[in-house]
Design a protein around this motif. Sequence first.
Motif, mmCIF file in Angstrom:
data_model
loop_
_atom_site.group_PDB
_atom_site.id
_atom_site.type_symbol
_atom_site.label_atom_id
_atom_site.label_comp_id
_atom_site.label_asym_id
_atom_site.label_seq_id
_atom_site.Cartn_x
_atom_site.Cartn_y
_atom_site.Cartn_z
ATOM 1 N N ALA A 135 -4.515 52.130 44.097
ATOM 2 C CA ALA A 135 -3.944 50.779 44.272
ATOM 3 C C ALA A 135 -4.758 49.945 45.269
ATOM 4 C CB ALA A 135 -2.494 50.893 44.724
ATOM 5 N N ILE A 136 -5.171 50.554 46.367
ATOM 6 C CA ILE A 136 -5.910 49.799 47.395
ATOM 7 C C ILE A 136 -7.266 49.365 46.826
ATOM 8 C CG2 ILE A 136 -7.032 50.004 49.665
ATOM 9 C CD1 ILE A 136 -4.734 52.034 50.371
ATOM 10 N N GLU A 137 -7.934 50.307 46.177
ATOM 11 C CA GLU A 137 -9.253 50.033 45.581
ATOM 12 C C GLU A 137 -9.165 48.903 44.543
ATOM 13 O OE1 GLU A 137 -10.625 53.730 43.960
ATOM 14 O OE2 GLU A 137 -12.584 52.908 43.406
ATOM 15 N N VAL A 138 -8.132 48.969 43.699
ATOM 16 C CA VAL A 138 -7.982 47.956 42.641
ATOM 17 C C VAL A 138 -7.749 46.584 43.257
ATOM 18 C CG1 VAL A 138 -6.406 47.161 40.809
ATOM 19 C CG2 VAL A 138 -7.231 49.526 40.803
ATOM 20 N N VAL A 139 -6.823 46.486 44.207
ATOM 21 C CA VAL A 139 -6.509 45.177 44.812
ATOM 22 C C VAL A 139 -7.752 44.606 45.495
ATOM 23 C CG1 VAL A 139 -5.193 44.073 46.675
ATOM 24 C CG2 VAL A 139 -4.022 45.540 45.025
ATOM 25 N N ASN A 140 -8.501 45.452 46.170
ATOM 26 C CA ASN A 140 -9.698 44.948 46.860
ATOM 27 C C ASN A 140 -10.842 44.617 45.902
ATOM 28 O OD1 ASN A 140 -8.780 44.795 49.523
ATOM 29 N ND2 ASN A 140 -8.977 47.009 49.772
ATOM 30 N N LYS A 146 -4.909 36.339 45.981
ATOM 31 C CA LYS A 146 -3.447 36.468 46.006
ATOM 32 C C LYS A 146 -3.032 37.425 44.895
ATOM 33 C CE LYS A 146 -0.042 32.809 46.470
ATOM 34 N NZ LYS A 146 0.194 31.414 46.099
ATOM 35 N N VAL A 147 -2.084 38.324 45.185
ATOM 36 C CA VAL A 147 -1.720 39.359 44.213
ATOM 37 C C VAL A 147 -0.200 39.473 44.084
ATOM 38 C CG1 VAL A 147 -1.720 41.875 43.855
ATOM 39 C CG2 VAL A 147 -3.819 40.740 44.605
ATOM 40 N N ILE A 148 0.279 39.364 42.858
ATOM 41 C CA ILE A 148 1.689 39.712 42.580
ATOM 42 C C ILE A 148 1.673 41.196 42.257
ATOM 43 C CG2 ILE A 148 3.623 39.403 40.972
ATOM 44 C CD1 ILE A 148 2.584 36.514 40.514
ATOM 45 N N PHE A 149 2.382 41.983 43.060
ATOM 46 C CA PHE A 149 2.303 43.440 42.904
ATOM 47 C C PHE A 149 3.657 43.956 42.411
ATOM 48 C CE2 PHE A 149 2.158 47.859 43.932
ATOM 49 C CZ PHE A 149 0.812 48.208 43.863
ATOM 50 N N VAL A 150 3.665 44.550 41.199
ATOM 51 C CA VAL A 150 4.919 45.057 40.626
ATOM 52 C C VAL A 150 4.800 46.554 40.325
ATOM 53 C CG1 VAL A 150 5.718 42.911 39.589
ATOM 54 C CG2 VAL A 150 4.171 44.365 38.292
ATOM 55 N N PRO A 151 5.912 47.324 40.332
ATOM 56 C CA PRO A 151 7.241 46.936 40.798
ATOM 57 C C PRO A 151 7.579 47.479 42.188
ATOM 58 C CG PRO A 151 7.403 48.829 39.312
ATOM 59 C CD PRO A 151 5.928 48.589 39.597
ATOM 60 N N ASP A 152 6.711 48.280 42.811
ATOM 61 C CA ASP A 152 7.147 49.044 43.988
ATOM 62 C C ASP A 152 6.866 48.309 45.296
ATOM 63 O OD1 ASP A 152 7.957 50.968 45.717
ATOM 64 O OD2 ASP A 152 6.332 52.377 45.322
ATOM 65 N N ALA A 156 3.458 48.340 47.566
ATOM 66 C CA ALA A 156 2.893 47.016 47.889
ATOM 67 C C ALA A 156 2.672 46.906 49.400
ATOM 68 C CB ALA A 156 3.843 45.913 47.411
ATOM 69 N N HIS A 157 3.629 47.389 50.174
ATOM 70 C CA HIS A 157 3.511 47.323 51.633
ATOM 71 C C HIS A 157 2.348 48.185 52.117
ATOM 72 C CE1 HIS A 157 4.514 47.754 55.871
ATOM 73 N NE2 HIS A 157 5.178 46.631 55.740
ATOM 74 N N TRP A 158 2.208 49.371 51.516
ATOM 75 C CA TRP A 158 1.109 50.279 51.880
ATOM 76 C C TRP A 158 -0.238 49.606 51.588
ATOM 77 C CZ3 TRP A 158 -0.930 53.919 54.546
ATOM 78 C CH2 TRP A 158 -1.984 54.709 54.073
ATOM 79 N N VAL A 159 -0.336 48.969 50.424
ATOM 80 C CA VAL A 159 -1.574 48.280 50.053
ATOM 81 C C VAL A 159 -1.842 47.137 51.044
ATOM 82 C CG1 VAL A 159 -2.661 46.821 48.287
ATOM 83 C CG2 VAL A 159 -1.442 48.889 47.599
ATOM 84 N N SER A 160 -0.783 46.413 51.428
ATOM 85 C CA SER A 160 -0.981 45.241 52.308
ATOM 86 C C SER A 160 -1.562 45.649 53.664
ATOM 87 C CB SER A 160 0.323 44.455 52.481
ATOM 88 O OG SER A 160 1.185 45.181 53.315
ATOM 89 N N ARG A 161 -1.406 46.910 54.027
ATOM 90 C CA ARG A 161 -1.997 47.383 55.291
ATOM 91 C C ARG A 161 -3.511 47.620 55.167
ATOM 92 N NH1 ARG A 161 1.972 52.041 57.794
ATOM 93 N NH2 ARG A 161 3.881 50.808 57.882
ATOM 94 N N ILE A 167 -0.215 39.632 49.489
ATOM 95 C CA ILE A 167 0.501 40.453 48.500
ATOM 96 C C ILE A 167 1.922 39.908 48.334
ATOM 97 C CG2 ILE A 167 1.283 42.791 47.878
ATOM 98 C CD1 ILE A 167 -1.725 42.762 48.167
ATOM 99 N N ILE A 168 2.268 39.589 47.093
ATOM 100 C CA ILE A 168 3.638 39.145 46.791
ATOM 101 C C ILE A 168 4.322 40.319 46.085
ATOM 102 C CG2 ILE A 168 5.017 37.426 45.525
ATOM 103 C CD1 ILE A 168 2.214 35.773 45.608
#
Length: 309
Positions: A135-140, A146-152, A156-161, A167-168
Motif C-alpha cells: 500500500a505504501i509503495e503504491v501510494v508513493n 491526493k488519494v481516496i483510500f478505500v475501504p480500511d 489508510a492511517h498507516w499509509v499516511s505515516r 489521504i482521504i
Amino acid sequence: MDERRTKAITEQILQLKSERKAVFLVHYYQRPEIHVLADFLGDSLGLSRQAAATDAQVIVFCCVHFMAETAAILSPQKTVLLPEMKAGCPMADMVDVDGLLDLKAQHPDAAVVSYVNTTARVKAESDICCTSANAIEVVNAIPQRKVIFVPDKNLAHWVSRHTDKTIIPWEGFCPPHDSLRREMVLALKEKHPNALFMCHPECRPEVIDLADKVVSTSGMARYVQGLPEGATVIVGTERGMTERLRRDHPNKTFLIPTDWLLCPNMKKMTLESIRNALETMQPVVRIESDIADRARLALTRMLQVVGGS
Ligand code: 13P
Ligand code: SF4
C-alpha cells in the motif's frame, strides 16, 4: 472431524485435484487442514500474483470472495472455484459504489486507491489497487498528490505515516483486526517482557504504535524466519497465521492477544466444501465482463508497480 475422516476426504480431494488439473491457492488464515493442500500458501499479494501467472485452467481459491474475484478478473479464461460462496469480507462490504462516486465527484483531482479487500464493482471505479504488503509503495508511486483510500481507515492511517500525500480515508475496518486493543497487548507484554510484537496494518493506530514490526501476513512469515530460536512473539493478526507459525517454528513461542482475532468468513471453508466443489465444478466465480475489464486495469497497474505482471 476425526483424523481418519480428515485423511479420507483429503485423499478424495487430491484425486479430484489431479483429475481436474487444478491449482490450489490458499490464504494463511485458512484452517490448517486446508493449508496442507496448497500449491501456494500466501498473502493477498502473493495470491494475486499466482492467479495471474498460473498455467492451470482450474483455480481453487481457498480464501474469501474478494480474493477469488481478483483471480477471476486477472484470468477471465480460467475456471475459478470458490468452494464457499458465502465466505465474504465484511470490510469489503463497507464500501458502497454510489458513496464512492460521490467522494470522487467531491475530489476530482484525487486518485482512488482501493485495497484488494473490495468488490469488483469498487475496483472498477479505482485507479489502482493495493494490498497490505504494497500500500505504501503504491501510494508513493502514483503521480496524484491526493488519494481516496478505500475501504480500511486503519490501513489508510498507516499509509499516511509513510507519505506526504493527502489521504482521504473511507471509514471501513476489519472487525477482527480492529478488535485488538492496546491494553490486550500491554497485558501480554507485562507477562512476557522479552516478547516482540508484530501486527497487521489493519490494526488500530494506537496498537500499531506498540509494534516492533508492522507487516502483511507473508511479511510476518519472513520476519519470524529471521528471529533467533527461543524468540517469543505476540501476533497481532488472525489466528490462522499464528497456528501456521507455531507449526513452522516449534522452537519459537507465539502468543495470541485476544480470541477475537478470528475471521469467521475465512473459517467457512471446509474440506467437504472443497471436495464438493471439485466434484461438481461449482460454484464458479463470474464477473460481468465490462466490470471485470475496468477492475483488471486497476489490478494490473498494481502488479506493474510492484512486479508480478
Ligand atoms: P494480507 O494482505 O496480509 O493477506 O491480508 C489480507 C486480509 O484479509 C487481512 O485481513
Ligand atoms: Fe476481511 Fe478482516 Fe476477514 Fe481479512 S480478516 S477477510 S479483512 S474480515
